[in-house]
Design a protein around this motif. Structure first.
Motif, short mmCIF file in Angstrom:
data_model
loop_
_atom_site.label_atom_id
_atom_site.label_comp_id
_atom_site.label_asym_id
_atom_site.label_seq_id
_atom_site.Cartn_x
_atom_site.Cartn_y
_atom_site.Cartn_z
N ALA A 55 -35.44 66.40 -24.33
CA ALA A 55 -35.00 64.83 -24.87
C ALA A 55 -33.54 64.70 -24.98
O ALA A 55 -33.07 63.70 -24.37
N THR A 56 -32.99 65.60 -25.91
CA THR A 56 -31.50 65.48 -26.37
C THR A 56 -30.75 65.98 -25.08
O THR A 56 -31.04 66.57 -24.42
N GLY A 57 -29.28 65.48 -25.55
CA GLY A 57 -28.23 65.82 -24.36
C GLY A 57 -28.27 67.18 -24.54
O GLY A 57 -28.20 67.95 -23.26
N ASP A 58 -28.18 67.82 -25.61
CA ASP A 58 -28.24 69.53 -25.59
C ASP A 58 -29.41 70.15 -24.74
O ASP A 58 -29.27 71.17 -24.50
N GLU A 59 -30.61 69.75 -25.16
CA GLU A 59 -31.78 70.01 -24.22
C GLU A 59 -31.63 70.20 -22.84
O GLU A 59 -31.90 70.86 -22.28
N LEU A 60 -31.14 68.92 -22.64
CA LEU A 60 -31.05 68.63 -21.27
C LEU A 60 -29.90 69.72 -20.44
O LEU A 60 -29.99 70.31 -19.39
N ARG A 61 -28.81 69.66 -21.33
CA ARG A 61 -27.76 70.87 -20.93
C ARG A 61 -28.34 72.17 -20.59
O ARG A 61 -27.99 72.78 -19.67
N GLU A 62 -29.31 72.33 -21.77
CA GLU A 62 -29.71 74.03 -21.46
C GLU A 62 -30.68 74.11 -20.47
O GLU A 62 -30.73 74.97 -19.75
N THR A 63 -31.36 73.21 -20.13
CA THR A 63 -32.27 73.13 -18.95
C THR A 63 -31.47 72.98 -17.72
O THR A 63 -32.03 73.94 -16.78
N VAL A 64 -30.44 72.26 -17.69
CA VAL A 64 -29.75 72.43 -16.37
C VAL A 64 -29.30 73.96 -16.12
O VAL A 64 -29.32 74.31 -14.94
N LEU A 65 -28.79 74.47 -17.01
CA LEU A 65 -28.39 75.83 -17.14
C LEU A 65 -29.55 76.73 -16.78
O LEU A 65 -29.33 77.60 -15.83
N ARG A 66 -30.55 76.56 -17.38
CA ARG A 66 -31.75 77.61 -17.07
C ARG A 66 -32.14 77.42 -15.82
O ARG A 66 -32.56 78.32 -14.90
N MET A 67 -32.08 76.17 -15.38
CA MET A 67 -32.82 75.81 -13.83
C MET A 67 -31.77 76.55 -12.91
O MET A 67 -32.14 77.03 -11.98
N ALA A 68 -30.51 76.37 -13.02
CA ALA A 68 -29.51 76.86 -12.18
C ALA A 68 -29.57 78.26 -11.86
O ALA A 68 -29.10 79.08 -11.04
N ALA A 69 -29.95 78.97 -13.31
CA ALA A 69 -30.03 80.52 -13.33
C ALA A 69 -31.33 81.09 -12.86
O ALA A 69 -31.63 82.02 -12.65
N SER A 70 -32.33 80.12 -12.51
CA SER A 70 -33.66 80.49 -12.15
C SER A 70 -33.95 81.15 -10.80
O SER A 70 -33.13 80.61 -10.00
N PRO A 71 -34.52 82.14 -10.51
CA PRO A 71 -34.20 82.93 -9.19
C PRO A 71 -34.64 81.95 -8.01
O PRO A 71 -33.93 82.36 -6.87
N ASN A 72 -35.44 80.85 -8.06
CA ASN A 72 -35.44 79.99 -6.84
C ASN A 72 -34.30 79.08 -6.41
O ASN A 72 -34.00 78.75 -5.47
N LEU A 73 -33.63 78.75 -7.63
CA LEU A 73 -32.62 77.72 -7.63
C LEU A 73 -31.13 78.39 -7.46
O LEU A 73 -30.02 77.94 -7.13
#
Lengths: 833, 234
Positions: free
Chosen positions: A452-470
């Motif tokens: 929900a928060t900006g920090d959480e979104l930021r974290e999610t963007v980075l986690r997604m970008a590092a995920s094996p499929n992306l």
């Protein structure tokens, strides 16, 4: 959520536990018993009741009975092997045929198509005198058993299909699917597959311009290695496989025949995997790309000299398939002398010669007058060419002729070729919706906890970008040559591969290949449409006009009604989608039995879409352009709804698969495509990137990192949360970068085409990705997350590439002026990485 | 000017080398491995690829092709010869250049856009560059790791015969970051990266590769002009 609880354990899965000779070893028993001579037609008449190992070869009892009916006797050992191969699932499409008919029945009007389903590959005309041919095929099971050779020969096989149409192969693409990225077996399979594709394709001189790399536990015991190739030909050079012309000579061109790949299509491709996969390594073919390169050059020279009356490649089912298909297509007979086939191993039995899937071979039909020139061209290129037979007459009553094959005076085969090639069994297999589907669809990802928060979104963007499929796939794609032939305009990681076909006019093509097994698992009908839509959109955002489709349908066992239901639904979805988009399916491949034990893979229809450019100079790349002034204006095309089921976000952050996939309205895709084509012609767009896996967030990450250009984003204020805007995977969307001064015209154009167009920000000189009121991430930080995943998993190549250490002691002194021939060379220190 | 491009069985970038020669303003002449006749060309390019399938050792068989017998003699007589990638390997096998190209340190084929620094403009193939010029050219090879004994390397350095080095990362582990070297006379150059793939804005990462082809035209024009002058034509 990934298993198939109602999958029936098939007979095919159960049989290999017996220890008596199986597969083609069983047929050889007969030969040995008969004092060194093969089982002949004559002997088949004399010993009508002899027991035959048809079950071991994968033939059902009723199928065996039909063979006896067709022949009026028991088949010889060689004939039995031939029927078992040609009537295997892989060759006969016996389970899929009744469904695949829809591609023809629903085929949209299309004047471009010169050859379609049933040919080696579909052929599409792209100008008055130029056509292209393209096709995608699977090589899944061989690549699991023996990753390097399995993948390498997958490339080799599809390239020969393209060559057989009269085309010069000009590129390859590889959609790949592996088990979990961090599973130990993925570390065995992936590097081998990638090296095999590179080793073969690079040596063949074909640029690798795209594909997919997907990780999902569903593919753990059954990776998907699909290979696509495209070729180009002058329209009048289109070749046919018919063995027409009585008295014409049958010539085997290319490599010698060996014992590799015997039973590849029937043993490997047409049965469920089991624990004994390791023992099946001899069923995997072994490739020699250098031979294939020579084969390509010699075939093209033969075509251009007009020396070929008919041609067919030898791939799955080897000589058996090529002989029966060429004869059956013409309705003629054929007489073949097997002892003339050049062998790598002299002791091969006639059955083995007929069943071998040795690579890099083509079957030519040539007129007697042209035989000498054909042999001369083969000699020029240093490939074997041998006359092994001739085309014979049809029967006196007008019925098709017979295929008669002898081996050292023994007649081992005497069959109507059509009975093998065309009249195989056809099954309308039972279908039943998977019992767990209702529960699966009810388990929606839209209800999962969200950042929900900006920090959480930021974290999610980075986690997604590092995920094996992306994450960044450079570790893989650096191993492929994308430059050779000098016509690659765009290659991976771009949305499509774009090739220049005509240097004078700029005529070219775009190609994309996509699939989404999770979406198809949740709804195979919509999932197939979504795969088609994604490939279509990937072609469209480059500015090309999508015109034709090829498909590779990867599914579990057709003997499982739940799998068969998935297959039927997917084919229906793809056929409906192609009809609506006006893009015909020109050819493709079905791969069944992709399962481990009772667990089938996610249904995985992989769809390739071909687009045409009048001039590739107007192609639109995916990377934002480095700003010279104020930066480009960014627009989101399409509408974002809260669609998270089956999404990459649900998988990465919750390991969740459930719900229904995003809605798909193909009319929206068509409007988007028309807009992008027009905008590209008008020069309104500097960059465009489709939105798919990972949604808007991932699309922005990729467009920013491509050329290290930042972006400042203001999400639309339309009631959707920032999270939904960033991670929803709604279809029919793209981000475009429009240079200043073009924005009014572009927005007006979007309105004309009925494509929703929302301003979402600007590109920036600052190397940051900012989402206003939410977060800001330096590109260096995103890049680190995005690029480090695969090297961590499969080895850091950059660290290994430090200059080789020089020897400390000069043990040899060489005079530079006069280099010593073959003089000693100090070995480089091995890397310590 | 006529630039010959040799096709061995397994040559792959021969068409691209010919295209680059044409874009530079030369006439591209295709030469066949089995034909010892050079057809009056003014310079020769040995292109990239996998000649003879890289059997035995990269370039080891191509070195014995009939056309190579003629090229080796002509090169010793001053004919400009550029070996790209597999062509570089052939030149080493033919002992027109010292050292050898071995398996990349990381053992993988690698294709990337690579920055180079031109170290010497004093060859037939680099005179259109300036010393220290940084250029961007694709590299793509599995066996591009240049090795030689230390004495040879020192001599190459001392004589200014290392004509291009990898910068901003060494893609294959080459000793002393060597990307290209020349012979003593400066007419024979071997380069691992592919200048022929950096000659068009549409298909390459830059136009930097064109400089190698325009350089040889300039060298040849200079040679011709010099010859004419000595012949008294003004």
């Amino acid at each position: 959520m990934t298993s198939q609880p109602d999958t029936a354990t098939s007979g095919a899965a159960a049989s290999p536990s017996e220890k008596k000779p199986t597969g083609f070893a069983a047929t050889d028993v007969l030969i040995n018993e008969f004092a060194g001579a093969p089982d002949t037609v004559e002997r088949a008449y004399q010993t009508p009741t002899e027991l035959q190992p048809h079950t071991e070869l994968g033939l059902k009892d009723d199928e065996y009975e039909r063979i006896r009916q067709i022949l009026g006797r028991r088949p010889t050992a060689s004939e039995l092997a031939m029927y078992s191969i040609m009537w295997s699932e892989h060759c006969s499409y016996k389970s899929s045929k009744v469904h695949l008919r829809q591609f023809g029945e629903k085929q949209p009007q299309n004047t471009r198509m010169l050859a379609g389903i049933g040919e080696n590959a579909g052929v599409v005309q792209i100008s008055d005198d130029i056509a292209v041919t393209f096709k995608v095929e699977s090589h899944n099971h061989p690549s699991f058993v023996e990753p390097y050779q399995g993948a390498a020969t997958g490339v080799g096989g599809i390239v020969r299909d393209i060559l057989a149409m009269g085309a010069r192969p000009i590129a390859v693409m590889d959609p790949l699917r592996f088990g979990a990225a961090d599973h130990p077996d993925t570390a065995r399979v992936l590097p081998g597959v990638v090296a095999g594709i590179g080793g073969y394709g690079n040596c063949l001189g074909l640029p690798n311009i795209g594909g997919e790399i997907v990780f999902d536990p569903t593919y753990q015991g059954n990776p998907l290695v699909n290979a696509l190739s495209i070729g180009v030909l002058p329209v009048e050079r289109l070749q046919h496989k018919e063995a027409a012309g009585v008295g014409n000579i049958v010539v085997l061109l290319g490599a010698r025949t060996g014992r590799d790949g015997i039973g590849g299509v029937s043993v490997l491709a047409s049965a469920t995997f089991d624990d004994e996969a390791e023992q099946r390594r001899p069923s995997v073919q072994v490739g020699d790309p250098f031979m294939e390169k020579l084969l390509i050059e010699s075939c093209l020279e033969l075509y251009d000299a007009g020396l070929v009356a008919g041609i067919q490649d030898l791939g799955g089912a080897g000589l058996t398939c090529a002989l029966t298909e060429t004869a059956a297509a013409a309705g003629t007979g054929m007489r073949v002398w097997l002892e003339r086939v050049p062998l790598r191993e002299a002791s091969m039995s006639p059955t083995e010669i007929l069943a071998s899937e040795s690579q890099e071979r083509m079957l030519l039909i040539v007129t007697p007058d042209n035989l000498a020139p054909v042999l001369a061209v083969a000699e020029k290129w240093g490939v074997w060419a041998t006359a092994i037979g001739e085309v014979t007459q049809s029967e006196a009553d007008g019925a098709p002729g017979r295929l008669v094959i002898s081996w050292n005076e023994h007649v081992v085969v005497d069959v109507p070729p059509g009975s093998l090639a065309d009249d195989g069994p056809v099954y309308a297999r039972p279908i039943r919706e998977p019992a767990d589907l209702i529960l699966l669809q009810a388990d929606r990802a839209e209800t999962l906890p969200r950042p929900a928060t900006g920090d959480e979104l930021r974290e999610t963007v980075l986690r997604m970008a590092a995920s094996p499929n992306l994450c960044d796939k450079t570790w893989v794609t650096e191993q492929y040559d994308r430059y050779v032939l000098g016509n690659t305009i765009l290659a991976q990681p771009e949305d499509s591969g774009v090739l220049r076909i005509d240097e004078r006019t700029g005529l070219g093509v775009a190609l994309s290949v996509d699939g989404n097994g999770r979406f198809a698992r949740l709804d195979p009908y919509e999932g197939a449409k979504l795969a088609l839509a994604e490939a279509y959109r990937n072609v469209a955002v480059t500015g090309a006009e999508p015109v034709a489709v090829t498909d590779c349908l990867n599914f579990g066992s057709p003997e499982d009604p739940a799998v068969m239901w998935q297959f039927a639904e997917a084919v229906r979805g793809l056929a409906d989608g192609c009809q609506q988009l006006g893009t015909p399916v020109t050819g493709g491949n079905v791969s069944f039995y992709n399962q481990t034990g009772a667990a089938a893979i996610h249904p995985t229809p992989v769809v390739g879409v071909l687009g045409v450019f009048d001039d590739v100079a107007r192609r639109i790349p995916m990377g934002f352009t480095p700003p010279t002034g104020d930066g480009d204006l960014l627009f989101l095309l399409g509408e974002t709804e809260c669609e998270l089921s089956g999404s990459e976000w649900a998988w990465v952050t919750h390991a969740h698969l459930g719900g229904r996939p995003p809605k798909i309205d193909l009319a929206k895709e068509q409007r988007l495509s028309a807009l992008m084509s027009r905008a590209s012609q008008a020069g309104h767009v500097n960059a465009a990137h489709d939105l798919s896996d990972g949604g808007l967030a991932q699309s922005l990450v990729e467009s920013c990192l491509r050329r290290e250009v930042g972006a400042r984003i203001t999400l639309p204020d339309d009631g959707q949360s920032a999270f939904v805007h960033l991670f929803s995977e709604s279809a029919s969307r793209a981000v475009v970068a429009v240079p200043r001064g073009h924005d009014k015209a572009f927005v007006a154009l979007a309105a004309d085409y009925g494509v929703p167009c929302t301003p979402i920000g600007v590109t920036s000189r600052d190397a940051v990705l900012e989402v206003r009121d939410q977060f800001e991430i330096p590109l260096s930080e995103v890049r680190e997350a995005w690029t480090s995943t695969l090297p961590k998993l499969f080895g850091d190549l950059a660290a290994a590439a430090v200059p080789a250490e020089e020897p400390a002691v000069r043990s040899v002194t060489l005079e530079i002026a006069e280099p010593v021939p073959g003089g000693p060379i100090e070995p480089a220190e091995p890397s310590t990485d | 000017m006529r630039i010959g491009v040799v096709t061995f069985p397994g040559s792959l970038d021969d068409g691209d080398a010919a295209r680059a020669a044409r874009i530079a303003g030369a006439e591209a002449v295709r030469l066949w491995h089995g034909d010892p006749d050079l057809h009056g060309v003014d310079a020769v390019v040995l292109p990239g690829g996998f000649s003879y399938g890289d059997y035995l050792r990269c370039g080891a068989i191509a070195r014995f092709a009939p056309v190579m017998e003629t090229i080796i003699d002509a090169a010793r007589g001053g004919l400009p010869v550029l070996g790209i990638c597999n062509g570089f390997q052939v030149l080493c096998e033919a002992h027109l250049l010292p050292g050898a190209l071995t398996r990349n340190q990381h053992l993988h084929f690698r294709n990337r856009d690579q920055w180079l620094r031109v170290e010497s403009p004093d060859t037939a193939w680099t005179n259109n560059f300036t010393e220290g010029q940084e250029i961007l050219v694709p590299v793509k090879n599995g066996e591009g790791c240049y090795v030689a004994d230390a004495h040879t390397l020192d001599a190459l350095e001392a004589e200014g015969r290392i004509i291009a080095r990898y910068i901003k990362g060494n893609p294959n582990g080459s000793q002393r970051d060597i990307a290209a070297i020349t012979n003593e006379a400066g007419n024979v150059v071997g380069i691992m990266p592919h200048p022929e793939h950096a000659v068009e804005a549409l298909t390459g990462p830059s136009l930097d590769g064109l400089g190698f082809f325009t350089s040889v035209l300039r060298a040849l024009a200079g040679a011709t002009a010099g010859g004419q002058q000595s012949g008294g034509h003004q």
